[in-house]
Scaffold this motif. Structure first.
Motif, PDB file in Angstrom:
ATOM      1  N   GLY A  14       0.737  -1.149   0.012  1.00  0.00           N
ATOM      2  CA  GLY A  14      -0.093  -0.009  -0.039  1.00  0.00           C
ATOM      3  C   GLY A  14       0.716   1.257   0.143  1.00  0.00           C
ATOM      4  O   GLY A  14       0.495   2.471  -0.602  1.00  0.00           O
ATOM      5  N   PHE A  15       1.895   1.069   0.845  1.00  0.00           N
ATOM      6  CA  PHE A  15       3.074   2.348   0.751  1.00  0.00           C
ATOM      7  C   PHE A  15       3.403   2.501  -0.670  1.00  0.00           C
ATOM      8  O   PHE A  15       3.505   3.890  -0.992  1.00  0.00           O
ATOM      9  N   MET A  16       3.746   1.576  -1.196  1.00  0.00           N
ATOM     10  CA  MET A  16       4.584   1.705  -2.792  1.00  0.00           C
ATOM     11  C   MET A  16       3.490   2.324  -3.496  1.00  0.00           C
ATOM     12  O   MET A  16       3.539   3.251  -4.362  1.00  0.00           O
ATOM     13  N   VAL A  17       2.186   1.957  -3.522  1.00  0.00           N
ATOM     14  CA  VAL A  17       1.014   2.389  -4.572  1.00  0.00           C
ATOM     15  C   VAL A  17       0.896   3.852  -4.102  1.00  0.00           C
ATOM     16  O   VAL A  17       1.044   4.613  -5.099  1.00  0.00           O
ATOM     17  N   LEU A  18       0.822   4.248  -2.915  1.00  0.00           N
ATOM     18  CA  LEU A  18       0.712   5.480  -2.444  1.00  0.00           C
ATOM     19  C   LEU A  18       1.890   6.474  -3.076  1.00  0.00           C
ATOM     20  O   LEU A  18       1.681   7.684  -3.481  1.00  0.00           O
ATOM     21  N   LEU A  19       2.949   6.122  -2.796  1.00  0.00           N
ATOM     22  CA  LEU A  19       4.377   6.919  -3.288  1.00  0.00           C
ATOM     23  C   LEU A  19       4.342   6.708  -4.823  1.00  0.00           C
ATOM     24  O   LEU A  19       4.632   7.936  -5.299  1.00  0.00           O
ATOM     25  N   ARG A  20       3.843   5.866  -5.290  1.00  0.00           N
ATOM     26  CA  ARG A  20       4.134   5.937  -6.969  1.00  0.00           C
ATOM     27  C   ARG A  20       3.213   6.985  -7.423  1.00  0.00           C
ATOM     28  O   ARG A  20       3.333   7.531  -8.733  1.00  0.00           O
TER      29      ARG A  20
END
Length: 584
Positions: free
Chosen positions: A306-312
């Motif tokens: 979820g963190f990577m989706v948000l940052l991307r």
């Protein structure tokens, strides 16, 4: 403490810093509003420079916000910082232990500083020693403790009095997985038993998953907040595990996936396979084409997903192929040729044996991992391999040169990136590159050519005249890599290069390392991120100066009883070896 009073409430917080020596400012926090309930464990996560440390320092009353209001335990921290400081404890990233003092003397010193009454100390010390398992080491100088034990002592000193709120700034950076697990058990025990409020900043998303609330910061702004499940849900139905074709390293498939950002949000090796997150709008045929027949199964989302989706969404990646480009000329020699050979290597310091009869070899183009708990002897081994420390006995050959007799000759053929930023902070990026290029024997047109190549490769264009010491952490890491690769070494030594960096920066870093290995550069790396061991062709695990395991990540997982991942394998192998030795 009244549970109805939140541990922290901030509204519209802004904080700017002037960049030393310039007229520029950096926005550390921009309109941040948040509320953290009492009696909970909450995490601040985000990339380097996100504002996590700034927010903790504001909460500790060590600086004031430029705008906005901040209440800690119901107190206006800007108006009454000392009232807040009397009720909280704060453990910064570099906690001030006195290394010449013993464990007990450090505890006494901090008890004195906090004005802890003599009659209260015995009971408090007994509790802290039980929690940290440092009771056997009270007479040992702090400087003689391992990294994990130092962190536990720092936590004990922070807790000599019972605070109502504990602020921890990346307490597990540079700490091995076993010590990291022990530190978190201590923190969880404090929350459960004493209803202590804890706010922790961390680069480890699996740590944040333990918390009741997670706050995601990026470039000073609060991007998201909520329970870990709410953040995991951002990646729901987007996560898969793919099995590479027979004979293909997981990192090769991962690199192919990362090079297609229109289809793939993220990819990372895991247990010999590749965990990936697809773009929500990506068509199934596009994913199937990338996988080229590799089996692929859906898996539940993790907080890190979820963190990577948000940052991307915030930070659209360039093609990772661009990050990997311009790695320089391929290293000379035959693939599979042995470039490092170690036989019966020993290093003693007085009557202490740091490395005991260690043997292994490394082939050209391999990524070889040196793993072990803090104080295991891996850094000593690493420094001997680099030619920075002579061996006491044994055979050690690097790039065809016997290091016991010709260390300087070998050093000309290797690159080195240290754990801590070791460049000249008062020099600009360009001046550092010129200095280190000259030290490696590069001159004139050749030096200018290589400087231009690494500036491009590591995306340092526009930073040439910036003072190195004022760069954000991610840029410092890139500069350190650029200087280490200026002279196109055959062998690159990396000492915990990603310590304290966020998942986004680690992906970018490893995409470059994969490309270097493909070009024939041999990479030797130490790391405490066990997911990074999955990038290695082979790893060695050391403890107490001795080799406990060596082989491919899969072979080591099997040795650990078919552990599901490298972290469980590492903890299992080290724990069993310590049980056989009867402790540490």
């Amino acid at each position: 403490m009244n549970a109805a009073v939140p541990a922290l409430v901030g509204h519209g917080l802004h904080k700017r810093f002037a960049l030393k020596g310039t007229k520029r400012t950096v926005q550390a926090l921009a309109d941040v509003s948040l509320e953290i309930p009492a009696g909970t464990l909450s995490a601040l996560v985000g990339p380097d420079g996100a504002g996590k440390t700034t927010l903790l320092r504001l909460a500790a009353g060590l600086m004031r916000a430029d705008q906005g209001t901040l209440q800690v335990l119901g107190i206006d921290v800007a108006a009454e910082p000392q009232a807040v400081q009397g009720r909280i404890s704060y453990m910064p990233q570099r906690f001030g232990l006195y290394e010449d003092l013993s464990v007990q003397e450090n505890l006494d010193l901090y008890a004195d500083l906090h004005g802890l009454a003599k009659q209260e100390r015995a009971q408090r010390y007994a509790r802290l020693m039980e929690m940290t398992d440092l009771g056997r080491f009270t007479a040992r100088p702090a400087g003689k403790l391992s990294g994990g034990m130092k962190q536990k002592l720092g936590l004990a000193c922070t807790l000599v009095r019972s605070p109502e709120l504990l602020l921890l700034d990346e307490p597990t950076v540079g700490v091995d997985p076993l010590s990291r697990r022990e530190l978190w058990e201590i923190v969880q025990q404090l929350v459960d038993d004493e209803r202590l409020s804890v706010i922790v900043s961390t680069a480890y998303l699996d740590e944040a998953e333990r918390c009741s609330q997670v706050f995601v910061l990026h470039e000073g702004r609060l991007l998201a907040q909520g329970a870990p499940q709410a953040l995991r849900d951002r990646a729901r139905d987007l996560c898969f595990i793919a099995k590479p074709p027979q004979g293909m390293p997981a990192r090769t498939l991962q690199a192919r996936l990362l090079d297609a950002p229109a289809t793939i949000i993220d990819a990372v090796p895991q247990g010999g396979e590749v965990r990936l997150i697809r773009q929500p709008a990506a068509a199934q045929p596009a994913l199937a084409a990338l996988l080229d027949g590799a089996p692929c199964e859906p898996v539940p989302a993790r907080l890190e997903d979820g963190f990577m989706v948000l940052l991307r969404v915030e930070q659209r990646p360039k093609s990772a192929a661009a990050a990997a480009a311009a790695t320089g000329a391929a290293a000379p020699g035959d693939a599979g040729e042995t470039v490092i050979e170690v036989k019966d290597l020993v290093r003693t310091f007085g009557d202490f044996t740091a490395v005991a009869s260690t043997s292994f070899s490394v082939r050209r183009g391999e990524i070889f991992g040196l793993l072990g708990p803090n104080g295991a002897g891996k850094t000593t081994t690493f420094r001997m391999l680099c030619g920075l420390l002579p061996a006491s006995s044994g055979f050690l050959q690097v790039a065809g040169v016997n290091l016991r007799h010709a260390r300087a000759q070998a050093r000309a053929r290797i690159g080195y990136v240290s754990q801590k930023f070791a460049l000249y902070g008062n020099l600009t990026v360009q001046e550092n590159l010129e200095f280190f290029g000259g030290a490696y024997g590069l001159r004139g047109a050749r030096l200018r050519e290589r400087m231009q190549a690494v500036l491009e490769q590591f995306e340092l264009r526009g930073q040439e005249q910036s003072a190195s010491g004022l760069l954000p952490g991610g840029f410092k890491q890139r500069l350190a890599m650029a200087t280490g690769l200026l002279h196109e070494p055959e062998i690159l030594f990396l000492d915990e290069p990603t310590s304290g960096t966020d998942p986004l920066a680690r992906r970018e870093f490893w995409r470059r390392i994969t490309a270097l290995a493909e070009a024939g550069v041999t990479v030797i790396i130490t790391t405490h991120f066990m997911e990074e061991a999955e990038y290695c062709d082979r790893i060695v695990i050391q403890d107490a100066g001795r080799v406990l395991a060596i082989g491919t990540p899969q072979e080591v997982r099997q040795q650990a009883g078919r552990a599901p991942d490298m972290e469980e394998a590492f903890i299992g192998i080290v724990s069993r070896a310590r049980e056989r030795r009867g402790g540490r």
